[in-house]
Design a protein around this motif. Structure first.
Motif, PDB file in Angstrom:
ATOM      1  N   GLU A  55      17.123   3.817  18.794  1.00  0.00           N
ATOM      2  CA  GLU A  55      17.215   5.179  18.235  1.00  0.00           C
ATOM      3  C   GLU A  55      17.626   5.162  16.772  1.00  0.00           C
ATOM      4  N   LYS A  56      17.817   3.989  16.217  1.00  0.00           N
ATOM      5  CA  LYS A  56      18.289   3.844  14.830  1.00  0.00           C
ATOM      6  C   LYS A  56      17.200   3.256  13.945  1.00  0.00           C
ATOM      7  N   LEU A  57      17.508   3.179  12.650  1.00  0.00           N
ATOM      8  CA  LEU A  57      16.675   2.430  11.708  1.00  0.00           C
ATOM      9  C   LEU A  57      17.449   1.191  11.288  1.00  0.00           C
ATOM     10  N   ALA A  58      16.757   0.068  11.245  1.00  0.00           N
ATOM     11  CA  ALA A  58      17.378  -1.185  10.803  1.00  0.00           C
ATOM     12  C   ALA A  58      16.646  -1.646   9.556  1.00  0.00           C
ATOM     13  N   ALA A  59      17.396  -2.273   8.637  1.00  0.00           N
ATOM     14  CA  ALA A  59      16.767  -2.746   7.391  1.00  0.00           C
ATOM     15  C   ALA A  59      17.297  -4.110   7.005  1.00  0.00           C
ATOM     16  N   SER A  60      16.465  -4.836   6.288  1.00  0.00           N
ATOM     17  CA  SER A  60      16.882  -6.055   5.600  1.00  0.00           C
ATOM     18  C   SER A  60      16.850  -5.763   4.113  1.00  0.00           C
ATOM     19  N   ALA A  61      17.892  -6.180   3.422  1.00  0.00           N
ATOM     20  CA  ALA A  61      17.977  -5.986   1.973  1.00  0.00           C
ATOM     21  C   ALA A  61      17.902  -7.335   1.281  1.00  0.00           C
ATOM     22  N   ARG A  62      17.182  -7.370   0.165  1.00  0.00           N
ATOM     23  CA  ARG A  62      17.133  -8.562  -0.684  1.00  0.00           C
ATOM     24  C   ARG A  62      17.326  -8.105  -2.125  1.00  0.00           C
TER      25      ARG A  62
ATOM     26  N   ARG B  93      12.806  -6.097  -8.044  1.00  0.00           N
ATOM     27  CA  ARG B  93      13.939  -5.170  -8.039  1.00  0.00           C
ATOM     28  C   ARG B  93      14.580  -5.197  -6.652  1.00  0.00           C
ATOM     29  N   PRO B  94      15.837  -4.706  -6.526  1.00  0.00           N
ATOM     30  CA  PRO B  94      16.502  -4.684  -5.211  1.00  0.00           C
ATOM     31  C   PRO B  94      15.632  -3.953  -4.188  1.00  0.00           C
ATOM     32  N   THR B  95      15.491  -4.571  -3.010  1.00  0.00           N
ATOM     33  CA  THR B  95      14.484  -4.116  -2.042  1.00  0.00           C
ATOM     34  C   THR B  95      15.050  -4.001  -0.634  1.00  0.00           C
ATOM     35  N   LEU B  96      14.680  -2.917   0.053  1.00  0.00           N
ATOM     36  CA  LEU B  96      15.021  -2.748   1.466  1.00  0.00           C
ATOM     37  C   LEU B  96      13.767  -2.428   2.254  1.00  0.00           C
ATOM     38  N   VAL B  97      13.620  -3.090   3.389  1.00  0.00           N
ATOM     39  CA  VAL B  97      12.501  -2.817   4.298  1.00  0.00           C
ATOM     40  C   VAL B  97      13.085  -2.346   5.627  1.00  0.00           C
TER      41      VAL B  97
ATOM     42  N   THR C 175       0.844  -1.205   0.000  1.00  0.00           N
ATOM     43  CA  THR C 175       0.000   0.000   0.000  1.00  0.00           C
ATOM     44  C   THR C 175       0.879   1.255   0.000  1.00  0.00           C
ATOM     45  N   GLN C 176       1.954   1.212   0.796  1.00  0.00           N
ATOM     46  CA  GLN C 176       2.858   2.358   0.881  1.00  0.00           C
ATOM     47  C   GLN C 176       3.518   2.643  -0.472  1.00  0.00           C
ATOM     48  N   ILE C 177       3.936   1.597  -1.156  1.00  0.00           N
ATOM     49  CA  ILE C 177       4.585   1.771  -2.469  1.00  0.00           C
ATOM     50  C   ILE C 177       3.620   2.450  -3.449  1.00  0.00           C
ATOM     51  N   LEU C 178       2.384   1.981  -3.458  1.00  0.00           N
ATOM     52  CA  LEU C 178       1.386   2.534  -4.384  1.00  0.00           C
ATOM     53  C   LEU C 178       1.018   3.973  -4.026  1.00  0.00           C
TER      54      LEU C 178
ATOM     55  N   THR D  54      13.057  -0.732  -4.391  1.00  0.00           N
ATOM     56  CA  THR D  54      11.978  -0.576  -3.415  1.00  0.00           C
ATOM     57  C   THR D  54      12.630  -0.301  -2.065  1.00  0.00           C
ATOM     58  N   VAL D  55      12.306   0.847  -1.457  1.00  0.00           N
ATOM     59  CA  VAL D  55      12.771   1.162  -0.100  1.00  0.00           C
ATOM     60  C   VAL D  55      11.559   1.657   0.685  1.00  0.00           C
ATOM     61  N   VAL D  56      11.141   0.895   1.696  1.00  0.00           N
ATOM     62  CA  VAL D  56       9.965   1.273   2.490  1.00  0.00           C
ATOM     63  C   VAL D  56      10.319   1.287   3.978  1.00  0.00           C
ATOM     64  N   TYR D  57       9.557   2.088   4.732  1.00  0.00           N
ATOM     65  CA  TYR D  57       9.848   2.214   6.169  1.00  0.00           C
ATOM     66  C   TYR D  57       8.570   2.480   6.952  1.00  0.00           C
ATOM     67  N   GLU D  58       8.451   1.787   8.072  1.00  0.00           N
ATOM     68  CA  GLU D  58       7.395   2.066   9.054  1.00  0.00           C
ATOM     69  C   GLU D  58       7.998   1.745  10.412  1.00  0.00           C
ATOM     70  N   GLU D  59       7.879   2.664  11.359  1.00  0.00           N
ATOM     71  CA  GLU D  59       8.637   2.503  12.604  1.00  0.00           C
ATOM     72  C   GLU D  59       8.193   1.329  13.468  1.00  0.00           C
ATOM     73  N   ASP D  60       6.937   0.868  13.323  1.00  0.00           N
ATOM     74  CA  ASP D  60       6.504  -0.223  14.206  1.00  0.00           C
ATOM     75  C   ASP D  60       6.436  -1.584  13.516  1.00  0.00           C
ATOM     76  N   TRP D  61       7.023  -1.706  12.329  1.00  0.00           N
ATOM     77  CA  TRP D  61       7.077  -3.031  11.692  1.00  0.00           C
ATOM     78  C   TRP D  61       7.970  -3.956  12.514  1.00  0.00           C
ATOM     79  N   HIS D  62       7.591  -5.222  12.584  1.00  0.00           N
ATOM     80  CA  HIS D  62       8.318  -6.200  13.392  1.00  0.00           C
ATOM     81  C   HIS D  62       9.678  -6.484  12.759  1.00  0.00           C
ATOM     82  N   LYS D  63      10.724  -6.180  13.512  1.00  0.00           N
ATOM     83  CA  LYS D  63      12.084  -6.325  12.979  1.00  0.00           C
ATOM     84  C   LYS D  63      12.390  -7.764  12.556  1.00  0.00           C
TER      85      LYS D  63
END
Length: 561
Positions: free
Chosen positions: A382-389, A372-376, A334-337, A347-356
């Protein structure tokens, strides 16, 4: 989907191998594509031998690692086995701790908390070791970049032995021993071991000093094959041997934890695919939803009743994980659209309460929609953490390296990585990542590819052909399940959409009077391509269908054109 037909090997080489093995030219062609050209090479491929495992002492620092462990045993030192919370990490810790427990009572385990400590060696882990008079830490599936942390441990009188398989940085940690086949100064003949595989080579080396043979260590290979499958390392060379015998252990004499986990699974023989989709997600779920130590406890438990209890808890974590990844994937789409970002190359998306714990799975799910290359990203302290695929053929690790000015730390592989950055860095990072990928990716990589091994006719698909094909396993990177293509088939009028939301396609294809059942998962949208007697071509693998006690061959469709 892009269909790519693999280059056909030289006919003279195929014919020579076909004659030497007394197999048809299609089988010989598949073997030559995998680099197998002689009778001897084919024998090694079809009959993997433990004799072909490499001497563990060929690995740089192996002698130092064994000497340090022997010294710890002789001096009755406390040893801590440390590993990450993913499948490779937890199986590594289970392997090393259960092996060392057979020769010492002073062994403990430590898995960092995904949320409180994050990935890799942590200062909290080292402080825990210091507080408990631990003088040796064996770190598995992590540590190759832990320069400052290893130095910190040394200042507290704690030595490190590192068993890793990730790419080293410019500097190697100042540890008692650093085992990593990817070290530039390491001459070990096989570079693609997973972390658990490196751990196995260490226990093999320790065992040699005590007169143990490889037969004495076979019981640990159920853990190794699980890590090989889950970590998506190539199933070639030494990994193929370890996976082949590991599957035998899982199917004939699995450890009690596996037996408890599989007590509800009704399958005659587990393949590496089953390991990846049945066992690995459950082990992973513990670290994702609760704590990785729950997985280690299950994998090292020796009482069946207790193991059943652990397995039941892990089943609950896995169920929670499925719910979380489903809802977060829906939110991310939904966020991408809504941000109108579906047109970019990333694709790079972020929401602060998504389950790490599930953002890596969500990244993979998003690639299924936007290839396409994607990061969530999610908030972590106090930081942002992401997983990349990444997508096939594109090195996301190198892309992140090119964005390092906007990243605090990152690590991983070509196709999967993790990173952390400051909240203030997010916008600049996102922009830079899109820029780097757009400037470096071959645009054709943004369309999923099906690599087809060879064209095949339906009359060539016989029980004998499939029996030989099965012996190509275990399958995985470097030795994928063969994909075939047959042109000018039509449906017998049997085609229908099946499953929830009619997402899958079931049909019976016909050519030259021969008919075969076929099923295409997530190919329900292709229904109109196969109706009204029209001809089409199919890309597929071959499998067995077990139904009401009868076994028949069926085609597993990958695409239809």
């Amino acid at each position: 989907m892009r269909w790519t037909l693999k280059p056909k090997p030289k006919r003279s080489v195929i014919d020579k191998l076909s004659e030497a093995l007394n197999v048809d030219v299609v089988i010989a062609s598949l073997l030559v594509q995998r680099g197998i050209e002689t009778y001897e090479e084919a024998k090694q491929f079809f009959r993997p031998s433990l004799r072909d495992l490499h001497d563990p002492f060929l690995m740089k620092d192996m002698d130092l690692a064994v000497a340090r462990i022997e010294k710890a045993m002789a001096n009755h030192e406390n040893i801590m086995v440390y590993g990450d919370y993913d499948v490779d990490g937890t199986t590594s810790v289970a392997l090393m701790s259960s092996y060392l427990a057979t020769i010492s009572s002073q062994v403990t385990t430590y898995i960092p908390d995904r949320y409180g400590e994050g990935y890799g060696v942590s200062y909290q882990g080292i402080d825990y070791a210091s507080d408990n008079d631990i003088t040796l830490i064996i770190a598995l599936d992590c540590g190759i970049k832990a320069i400052e942390k290893v130095a910190y441990a040394k200042s507290k009188g704690i030595d490190f032995i590192i068993c890793d398989h990730h790419r080293p940085g410019d500097q190697i940690p100042d540890a008692a021993a650093v085992l990593d086949p990817k070290r530039e100064d390491c001459k070990y003949p096989y570079k693609e071991l997973c972390g658990c595989g490196v751990g196995f080579k260490l226990i093999q080396a320790i065992g040699m000093g005590m007169g143990q043979t490889i037969q004495d260590l076979l019981v640990y290979l159920d853990l190794v094959v699980t890590a090989i499958g889950a970590d998506i390392v190539p199933i070639t060379g030494e990994n193929r041997i370890l996976a082949y015998y590991g599957l035998q252990v899982i199917n004939k004499n699995p450890r009690i934890g596996f037996r408890a986990m599989l007590s509800q699974v009704k399958k005659e023989a587990l393949t590496i695919t089953d390991v990846v989709f049945i066992i690995a997600p459950r082990i992973n779920a513990a670290g994702r939803m609760k704590h990785g130590l729950h997985a280690v406890n299950l994998l090292t438990e020796e009482r069946y009743e207790s193991a059943l209890q652990f397995a039941s808890e892990i089943e609950t974590y896995n169920s929670d994980r499925k719910d979380a990844d489903k809802s977060i994937t829906a939110e991310a789409l939904t966020q991408i659209l809504s941000n109108k970002e579906e047109k970019g190359n990333t694709t790079v998306v972020y929401e602060e309460d998504w389950h790490k714990g599930v953002i890596g799975i969500v990244a993979s799910r998003l690639i299924e929609t936007y290839y396409r290359p994607t990061l969530v990203f999610t908030k972590s302290g106090e930081k942002l953490a992401a997983s990349a695929r990444s997508v096939k053929g594109f090195d996301v690790y190198n892309a992140l390296d090119a964005c390092s000015e906007h990243i605090e730390q990152f690590g991983g592989h070509k196709y999967a990585a993790g990173l952390t950055l400051g909240i203030h860095q997010y916008k600049a990072f996102k922009q830079k990542f899109e820029e780097v990928v757009s400037n470096t990716i071959d645009k054709k990589l943004l369309t999923p590819e099906i690599q087809i091994d060879t064209p095949l006719e339906l009359d060539q698909i016989t029980p004998k052909f499939f029996r030989i094909l099965k012996q190509f396993g275990p399958f995985g990177p470097g030795n994928m399940t063969p994909v075939f293509m047959t042109e000018n088939v039509n449906d017998t009028g049997y085609a229908r959409c099946v499953g929830a939301d009619e997402k899958h396609l079931k049909c019976k294809v016909r050519k030259n009077g021969l008919e075969m059942n076929a099923i295409g998962f997530n190919l329900g949208s292709k229904y109109t391509s196969v109706t009204d007697g029209q001809h089409f071509k199919i890309a597929y693998t071959i499998d067995e269908n077990h139904w009401n006690g009868a076994v028949s061959l069926q085609l597993m469709l990958k695409d239809i054109k």
